[in-house]
Design an enzyme around this catalytic site. Sequence first.
Site: not given
Lengths: 347, 347, 347
Positions: C201, C242-244
């Site tokens: 990540q 969460a990511h993005n």
Amino acid sequence: MTERPTLGWLASHLGGRLCGMADPASPVEGVSTLEAASSREVCYYGNRKYAKHLMTTRALSVIASTEVETTAKSLIVVKDPYDGFRMALELFAPDRSSGFDGVHPSAVLHPSVSVSSGAVIGPCAVIHRNCIIGKGVSIGSGAVLEAGVFVGDNTVIHSNVTLCAETRVGENTVIHSGTVVGSDGFGFVPDRGGMHRKVPQNGNVVIGSHVEIGANCCIDRAVTGSTVIGDHTKLDNLIQVAHNVTIGNGCLVAAQTGIAGSTAVGDGVVFGGQAGVGGHLVIGSAAVIAAKSGVTKNVPSGATVSGNPCREHMETLKIASASARLPGLLAALKTNGLRAEEGTEET
Amino acid sequence: MTERPTLGWLASHLGGRLCGMADPASPVEGVSTLEAASSREVCYYGNRKYAKHLMTTRALSVIASTEVETTAKSLIVVKDPYDGFRMALELFAPDRSSGFDGVHPSAVLHPSVSVSSGAVIGPCAVIHRNCIIGKGVSIGSGAVLEAGVFVGDNTVIHSNVTLCAETRVGENTVIHSGTVVGSDGFGFVPDRGGMHRKVPQNGNVVIGSHVEIGANCCIDRAVTGSTVIGDHTKLDNLIQVAHNVTIGNGCLVAAQTGIAGSTAVGDGVVFGGQAGVGGHLVIGSAAVIAAKSGVTKNVPSGATVSGNPCREHMETLKIASASARLPGLLAALKTNGLRAEEGTEET
Amino acid sequence: MTERPTLGWLASHLGGRLCGMADPASPVEGVSTLEAASSREVCYYGNRKYAKHLMTTRALSVIASTEVETTAKSLIVVKDPYDGFRMALELFAPDRSSGFDGVHPSAVLHPSVSVSSGAVIGPCAVIHRNCIIGKGVSIGSGAVLEAGVFVGDNTVIHSNVTLCAETRVGENTVIHSGTVVGSDGFGFVPDRGGMHRKVPQNGNVVIGSHVEIGANCCIDRAVTGSTVIGDHTKLDNLIQVAHNVTIGNGCLVAAQTGIAGSTAVGDGVVFGGQAGVGGHLVIGSAAVIAAKSGVTKNVPSGATVSGNPCREHMETLKIASASARLPGLLAALKTNGLRAEEGTEET
């Protein structure tokens, strides 16, 4: 335990009667389960579901009620086996002391802080202005107590807990790691430009005595007055208690439950996991809120509710059962020449 | 990366074939997406859904499979573009080192703690009595390891994590910030007066190797024995794992899932976000639990379940689809002279 | 407040008109509610639901609109009573200062860290390599800022927060205790052996200005690029981002909501508590996502959705209402000779 515990010693401490063939002088090394116990451990039997394990357990002795007295196993016969198990666990509780005593030199206490006798304050704990720490309190490593926090006698604040300013905690209470008590409630006034102005959260959190709060919970401070957790109430992990909520005495709240602002929960209420309760509601005493319920209206005392939006539990079951028959019903109706189109109801 | 990476160097490291017009000597500065990549970055193409971005990307080169070889773009052709992307991300991983090496002087270690070579212990970390820290372990700033914790080689414990007493963590495992491992399970015996007596939680938590646990999770210690997380299992954030749960190897658990006490989860099980699993259940290997499911009974190996209470996924879909037609059905029945009153079923 | 506040002083600061019998020189000691206010406190009246309390309140004066001018009570008449209440709370905000000023000697700052004037860094805070701390910033006790973090002017990072490497936070933002910003997103590539390889990540988190993030939230860093929280957006506690994910400006997100990876949320979106949003979705601006919704597809701008899987809110209500009539319907059909068996639909 100062002496090496024996089976006889354990039976006597549990107020139980030793029967079967085991030697009362046999050493006991710990407490386990029917399945996992070694021949130097005791376990308990309290549920017929596990009767088969009773026959095969390697345990030195089994804490049980009179009903299984006929078995060949060594038994410690007590009135309530689960409570006997609890007591045995207490007698064999492992020593988890940190190895650090008193106020650790790396802890940072503002000079105005008052610390009573017997309190232990762990390494890297930080205690702000005007806190009062009761007798025999334990403050874990890395815990932070912000200004004006009060902690009652014999309460345990575990590692990395944060008690925000003006939080009050009663006696003999336990707060587990990572929990945040007293952060700001979620209150904003919509602005002309679609933005949000913060409503200052001037109140605090008051936690009773004999309370236990799990890990990584959030209990928000009140707008004015106090968010309250009553005596003997137990919270599991990752629970959200919003501003101005009041929870009564002796409640049990399972993990990941959330209670929205200003809701009043009575005494002895039980919440299943991941339940959600709306704001400004009243949950009557002894109510049971099933896991994953979405509570959108008041719940009467003693009621059991489930579902989202929640209903009286029997009703939820009926609707769920009827819904499961719905695909079959639609097929049967089709055979009978009746068509149901989605969204065509006219009323 | 010691040398300045070029496109040729990258293609070779990915085991790929560079094709198209880009110069293998072009410097590569990083990895991005089709949409966001600059002309000095690479990205990947793995889903036809994004074909239009493939035409317009400014990326220096695109990691892709043979199927798009005809495009005018510069490509690094590999067998599995997503895995190639993963490898490229590894090659371009940013340096996030804290700037502090070895055991920081502000960390507090009990004299009984054993620290192996190459371990890094960050500022204000606290390590209690009798902990054992393996080789190459990293303990983050402000992390707390309580008495008797064992951390295997090359494991990373991030900042502000709490590992409670007797927790055991395997090798090459990562635990993210704010997570609490080993706080007490939620166990109480009802009392005469409606109060609750604590059942001591004498067990611990055992976490395998190559495990990853996200931020602000809670994994409770067992009553007796161990709560277990198997090797290669990955947990997202804010997850609750109750006492005596066992999770097998290679599972994936999405955020905000909760698993109640004593439930046994097999290998390779996948949980969607916000799933809830009741206590004392068995979830078979390779089962899939959809997001927001409420699991109230055992799930067979390989099954996919959804809904609350959960059912086999296809059944849940059928019921949901039939329910959507229900308002229309009621209208149609009304037209046909049949009335359905709420709650009048007699069986 | 330098002088002792009086009722007249307060009315003038609220831009309100004092009417009724109270003496403008009466001292005001605080702000409370209609029910709880003492005779030295003010409160507000903004909802007819509480009209009965308006008659019985002991409050010195009530902040209210013109519509209740006829009451015998002392009133501070303002245009928007709730906003007046907010302003009064600001005027009476308690002093919660820690008692520690400047950079506390127990805080650990890497020599490369840049700290602007007026910043306060609490005891046992840890700041890694290359962080930049803006003017007037407050970093709480025990907070950890990992390498390369940027914190804009006047932002408050509360106790025990973790900002992971490369996180960027704007100005006038507040992050409450226990929150983790920038831990790794949940990304793995399935392996031949059923195991999972980590997708590095490499991205970060960017938080805007005038943002507020509650306690024990998790905001994951992006795979590449940034996870983004827009200006003026407010998050409650225990929220998973969460990511993005990108969240626009001026959104309100209630507690325990989770938003899966790469979902794009517009401006002014409101999420009820425990909502769950799937990955790679688009939530249009000004949409309202009801509490406990499970969002599985895109939501148009301005839409209100509820249920799991979520539908347009009115539709969810219709289906729920029809489902409640289903047990009665089945009974009625039985009477009419039609049987519906579960699972017999053939299509």
